[in-house]
Design an enzyme around this catalytic site. Sequence first.
Site, PDB file in Angstrom:
ATOM      1  N   ASN A 176       6.465  23.579  -4.473  1.00  0.00           N
ATOM      2  CA  ASN A 176       7.366  22.566  -5.064  1.00  0.00           C
ATOM      3  C   ASN A 176       8.315  23.214  -6.067  1.00  0.00           C
ATOM      4  O   ASN A 176       9.489  22.846  -6.143  1.00  0.00           O
ATOM      5  CB  ASN A 176       6.557  21.450  -5.730  1.00  0.00           C
ATOM      6  CG  ASN A 176       6.105  20.411  -4.734  1.00  0.00           C
ATOM      7  OD1 ASN A 176       6.919  19.692  -4.175  1.00  0.00           O
ATOM      8  ND2 ASN A 176       4.804  20.361  -4.479  1.00  0.00           N
ATOM      9  N   HIS A 189       2.684  13.855  -7.069  1.00  0.00           N
ATOM     10  CA  HIS A 189       1.287  13.716  -6.649  1.00  0.00           C
ATOM     11  C   HIS A 189       1.260  13.572  -5.122  1.00  0.00           C
ATOM     12  O   HIS A 189       2.075  12.840  -4.556  1.00  0.00           O
ATOM     13  CB  HIS A 189       0.669  12.481  -7.323  1.00  0.00           C
ATOM     14  CG  HIS A 189      -0.783  12.322  -7.010  1.00  0.00           C
ATOM     15  ND1 HIS A 189      -1.743  13.118  -7.596  1.00  0.00           N
ATOM     16  CD2 HIS A 189      -1.432  11.496  -6.164  1.00  0.00           C
ATOM     17  CE1 HIS A 189      -2.933  12.780  -7.118  1.00  0.00           C
ATOM     18  NE2 HIS A 189      -2.769  11.793  -6.249  1.00  0.00           N
TER      19      HIS A 189
HETATM   20  C1  GAR Z   1       1.145  19.714  -4.429  1.00  0.00           C
HETATM   21  O1  GAR Z   1       0.712  19.070  -3.258  1.00  0.00           O
HETATM   22  C2  GAR Z   1       1.184  18.713  -5.573  1.00  0.00           C
HETATM   23  O2  GAR Z   1       1.572  17.428  -5.203  1.00  0.00           O
HETATM   24  C3  GAR Z   1      -0.263  18.735  -5.983  1.00  0.00           C
HETATM   25  O3  GAR Z   1      -0.624  20.084  -5.949  1.00  0.00           O
HETATM   26  C4  GAR Z   1       0.110  20.724  -4.915  1.00  0.00           C
HETATM   27  C5  GAR Z   1       0.756  21.951  -5.491  1.00  0.00           C
HETATM   28  O4  GAR Z   1       1.351  22.703  -4.481  1.00  0.00           O
HETATM   29  N1  GAR Z   1      -0.446  18.131  -7.280  1.00  0.00           N
HETATM   30  C6  GAR Z   1      -1.515  17.438  -7.603  1.00  0.00           C
HETATM   31  O5  GAR Z   1      -2.461  17.289  -6.840  1.00  0.00           O
HETATM   32  C7  GAR Z   1      -1.481  16.834  -9.003  1.00  0.00           C
HETATM   33  N2  GAR Z   1      -2.386  15.731  -9.122  1.00  0.00           N
HETATM   34  P1  GAR Z   1       2.459  23.772  -4.832  1.00  0.00           P
HETATM   35  O6  GAR Z   1       1.900  24.662  -5.939  1.00  0.00           O
HETATM   36  O7  GAR Z   1       2.628  24.545  -3.543  1.00  0.00           O
HETATM   37  O8  GAR Z   1       3.694  23.046  -5.245  1.00  0.00           O
END
Ligand code: GAR
Length: 224
Positions: free
Chosen positions: A17, A111
């Site tokens: 992200n 989220h």
């Molecule tokens: C993402 O899916 C984000 O939505 C989630 O962690 C992942 C991080 O991925 N966040 C949560 O679960 C927060 N409650 P990334 O490091 O590849 O962006």
Amino acid sequence: MKPPFQIAVFVSGSGTNLQALLDRFSLSSTAGPRVSRVVASRPGIGAIARAEQAGVPWSVLPAGVDSDSLAEAMLNELELAGADLLVLAGFLKLIPEPVVRAHRGRILNIHPALLPAFGGPGMYGRRVHEAVLQSGARISGATVHIVDEQYDHGPIVAQWPVPVLEHDDPETLAARVLEVEHRLLPEVVDAFAAGDLTTDPAGRPKWNRTLFRDERFVLVPSKS
Ligand code: GAR
């Protein structure tokens, strides 16, 4: 000339992200919004490598400190970032009250489920998708919300649903949700930076821009 809109991003994981934000809001942008600082909850994570690669200053929060010291460290980072907005992009720590208070309405979290379902303490990453699959829910998706003092709790700003398919496992579902996360988060940040997404005195989000063209979730192209 108006100074650029500065975005601080807090991360805990691989940073896909964050990458979506770095791709859209690069540091070389002189006028437009830009990611000015990346702050990690622990060393050695993929997100740090992405910040490094993009030439964006980054740092790691202190480990094993009490909530007051953590809050102080976060506030200091936000100051260094000159942050107009803080984005939690896969950040797994609770934001301490003094930070929420100082930046109220200016902290967004993404989220990987449709809040208010499948959120709260312990609900992050793979666990979210496991819970969705166990529940029998046929729809999941991504939610962006304004951060308050509780996990995954503040006012919802935007959502993007995806189907839960017959043979999904947590990985296939996570991948489908991540794809829309990467599209939704930069759009929301763009709207916020442009003043097209504001909050009313009660803290409720107000949109002055159309996000989706129609019920098929086709994004309306933004001007930037
Ligand atoms: C993402 O899916 C984000 O939505 C989630 O962690 C992942 C991080 O991925 N966040 C949560 O679960 C927060 N409650 P990334 O490091 O590849 O962006």
